[in-house]
Write a protein that holds these residues in place. Structure first.
Motif, PDB file in Angstrom:
ATOM      1  N   ALA A   1     -52.139   0.002 -95.302  1.00  0.00           N
ATOM      2  CA  ALA A   1     -53.457  -0.639 -95.387  1.00  0.00           C
ATOM      3  C   ALA A   1     -53.303  -2.144 -95.600  1.00  0.00           C
ATOM      4  O   ALA A   1     -54.014  -2.948 -94.987  1.00  0.00           O
ATOM      5  CB  ALA A   1     -54.279  -0.015 -96.511  1.00  0.00           C
TER       6      ALA A   1
ATOM      7  N   ASN B   1     -52.206  -3.862 -92.407  1.00  0.00           N
ATOM      8  CA  ASN B   1     -53.319  -3.964 -91.458  1.00  0.00           C
ATOM      9  C   ASN B   1     -54.347  -5.003 -91.877  1.00  0.00           C
ATOM     10  O   ASN B   1     -55.086  -5.507 -91.040  1.00  0.00           O
ATOM     11  CB  ASN B   1     -53.968  -2.601 -91.249  1.00  0.00           C
ATOM     12  CG  ASN B   1     -53.092  -1.690 -90.414  1.00  0.00           C
ATOM     13  OD1 ASN B   1     -52.395  -2.140 -89.520  1.00  0.00           O
ATOM     14  ND2 ASN B   1     -53.107  -0.407 -90.724  1.00  0.00           N
ATOM     15  N   ALA B   2     -54.387  -5.345 -93.151  1.00  0.00           N
ATOM     16  CA  ALA B   2     -55.336  -6.343 -93.637  1.00  0.00           C
ATOM     17  C   ALA B   2     -54.825  -7.765 -93.417  1.00  0.00           C
ATOM     18  O   ALA B   2     -55.556  -8.725 -93.648  1.00  0.00           O
ATOM     19  CB  ALA B   2     -55.622  -6.106 -95.125  1.00  0.00           C
TER      20      ALA B   2
ATOM     21  N   THR C   1     -49.511   2.296 -88.603  1.00  0.00           N
ATOM     22  CA  THR C   1     -49.726   3.642 -89.129  1.00  0.00           C
ATOM     23  C   THR C   1     -48.496   3.971 -89.966  1.00  0.00           C
ATOM     24  O   THR C   1     -47.480   3.259 -89.903  1.00  0.00           O
ATOM     25  CB  THR C   1     -49.864   4.695 -88.006  1.00  0.00           C
ATOM     26  OG1 THR C   1     -48.607   4.799 -87.306  1.00  0.00           O
ATOM     27  CG2 THR C   1     -50.987   4.343 -87.030  1.00  0.00           C
TER      28      THR C   1
END
Length: 73
Positions: free
Chosen positions: A44, A47-48, A60
């Motif tokens: 996460a 991805n940020a 992923t």
């Protein structure tokens, strides 16, 4: 005086890190610094930030594991 082999953090490295590897390492360190301590939190956090997975898509858990295997981590 030479550093004992077991104290050398780069003893298995065969070449200097690429700019991509340096950026990935810095982003991973930054994500861990925010308190993420598991793979979902790391993904996460990746991805940020402005660093897509090697295929250009969002990270992923599988793409992260695959990339770490490829990099020999």
């Amino acid at each position: 005086m030479t550093t004992p082999q077991y104290l050398n953090p780069h003893q298995a490295r065969t070449a200097d890190p690429t700019p991509y590897e340096k950026k990935l390492a810095a982003v991973i360190e930054d994500v861990f610094g925010t308190g993420a301590h598991d793979l979902p939190g790391l993904v996460a956090g990746l991805n940020a930030r402005d660093l897509p997975a090697p295929d250009g898509n969002p990270w992923t858990e599988d793409t992260f594991r695959t990339e770490m295997r490829r990099l020999g981590a």
